[in-house]
Enzyme design. Structure first.
Site, mmCIF file in Angstrom:
data_model
loop_
_atom_site.group_PDB
_atom_site.id
_atom_site.type_symbol
_atom_site.label_atom_id
_atom_site.label_comp_id
_atom_site.label_asym_id
_atom_site.label_seq_id
_atom_site.Cartn_x
_atom_site.Cartn_y
_atom_site.Cartn_z
ATOM 1 N N SER A 142 0.792 -1.088 0.124
ATOM 2 C CA SER A 142 -0.104 0.026 -0.051
ATOM 3 C C SER A 142 0.670 1.228 -0.055
ATOM 4 O O SER A 142 0.214 2.511 -0.117
ATOM 5 C CB SER A 142 -0.922 -0.031 1.308
ATOM 6 N N LYS A 188 0.438 3.569 -2.784
ATOM 7 C CA LYS A 188 -0.774 4.402 -3.025
ATOM 8 C C LYS A 188 -0.049 5.965 -2.928
ATOM 9 O O LYS A 188 -0.754 6.921 -3.631
ATOM 10 C CB LYS A 188 -1.687 4.035 -1.907
ATOM 11 N N TYR A 215 -2.820 -1.561 -10.257
ATOM 12 C CA TYR A 215 -2.959 -1.656 -8.964
ATOM 13 C C TYR A 215 -1.899 -2.531 -8.389
ATOM 14 O O TYR A 215 -1.113 -2.353 -7.505
ATOM 15 C CB TYR A 215 -4.303 -1.681 -8.381
ATOM 16 N N TYR A 224 -4.427 3.667 7.914
ATOM 17 C CA TYR A 224 -5.588 3.309 7.981
ATOM 18 C C TYR A 224 -6.567 3.722 8.995
ATOM 19 O O TYR A 224 -6.335 4.749 9.505
ATOM 20 C CB TYR A 224 -5.669 1.576 7.712
ATOM 21 N N VAL A 273 0.979 -4.081 3.838
ATOM 22 C CA VAL A 273 1.012 -5.240 4.442
ATOM 23 C C VAL A 273 1.973 -6.150 3.841
ATOM 24 O O VAL A 273 2.449 -7.346 4.468
ATOM 25 C CB VAL A 273 -0.221 -6.143 3.862
#
Ligand code: GLN
Length: 312
Positions: free
Chosen positions: A65, A68, A189, A241, A259
């Site tokens: 992530s 991102k 992605y 998050y 992760v």
């Protein structure tokens, strides 16, 4: 001062090791479940471009992530602020990173670009504009690391267990948010999530963000100021998050986790920090990595609202 910094790093790492047994690797992507959860490494890249390392700081792992942040920066650079935030919000979701509940029940677009739904929406814009190869080249520059490659095993492992992200992508498509097909959006992605980095590469990226988007070694501007300001604000509010609030209170440094066990942290105007610790807490954040950052923040007064900032 140099030696003091190295000692602080060493101590923080050793003190955090006890947390590893409380965490687990991310088995929902089977290849990530095979990573040795005992790994722990940290790297700090200071304003003069010097790297300070401790532990497994040169072991390759997938960025997950943390990509991102790169995708958001690329979208802001290419499409501008208005178009990027036309279809993705900038509010913390308070839900887990792979949730689709809020998207379906109470919103027409994803809460922010740091959760899966938001990042898949961003990837769908990007996949119309730019190839994966261009995104890889951009990532290498931002991380000051030419050795970054696609981890094929992790890429195929995630593509083989993609049901949840596919559900999110179809929901986005049903709401008219995707700009390319479900397949193309997910492919970009997942490729971006499967890039092999190190704690050292993340610290280099952190330093570029801490330096207003300029590579301090070459003087080259890689990102516009406004893009860097936006990205850091969203990292602070949404980067960990549904653990972002507590992390902001306890560490006070814009950060982004993945992760794969990575954490990217930006100590504005001072340094970038990269962490690798694949044992995760229940929210998907490196459990020992967060412990390292809490200790570094308190010993080096890194919190953005700390009252006194020492030299290093
Ligand atoms: N590739 C992962 C996924 O989509 C990234 C999630 C993460 O790092 N939190 O589920």
């Amino acid at each position: 001062m140099e030696q003091l910094l190295d000692r602080i790093l060493e101590d923080a790492l050793n003190n955090a090791r006890k947390m590893i047994e409380l965490g687990k690797t991310a088995t929902y992507i089977p290849e990530l479940g095979r990573v040795n959860k005992e790994y722990l490494g940290v790297c700090i890249c200071t304003g003069d471009g010097r790297y300070h390392v401790s532990g497994d700081s040169d072991v390759r792992f997938t960025i997950q992530s943390i990509s991102k942040v790169i995708a958001l920066a690329a979208a802001l650079e290419r499409c501008g602020f208005e178009k990027t935030f036309d279809r993705v919000g900038m509010e913390p979701s308070g839900d887990s990173f792979d949730s689709l509940v809020r998207l379906d029940l109470s919103s027409d677009y994803p809460s922010n670009p740091m959760i899966n739904s938001g990042a898949i929406a961003i990837a769908s814009h990007l996949s119309c504009e730019v190839s994966f190869e261009r995104m890889l080249a951009f990532t290498k520059k931002l991380c000051m690391d030419d050795e970054i490659t696609l981890n094929e095993k992790v890429y195929h492992s995630e593509m083989g267990h993609i049901s949840r992200n596919k559900a999110i992508a179809y929901l986005l498509e049903s709401k008219g948010i995707l700009e390319s097909s479900v397949e193309d959006s997910l492919d970009l992605y997942v490729r971006m999530c499967s890039l092999n980095v190190t704690a050292r590469s993340l610290s280099g990226f952190g330093l570029v963000l801490a330096s207003d988007g300029i590579n301090p070694l070459t003087g080259e501007r890689l990102l516009h100021s406004k893009v860097v300001q936006t990205v850091k604000s969203i990292m602070l509010t949404c980067g960990m998050y549904d653990g972002s609030g507590r992390f902001a209170v306890e560490v006070g440094v814009p950060s982004k986790s993945g992760v794969g066990g990575g954490i990217l942290s930006v100590v504005d105007k001072r340094m970038g920090i990269g962490i690798f610790g694949p044992a995760l807490d229940t929210k998907g954040n490196s459990i020992a990595g967060q412990h390292v950052l809490r200790e570094l923040s308190s010993k080096m007064r890194l919190h953005m609202f700390a009252d006194h900032v020492p030299e290093y």
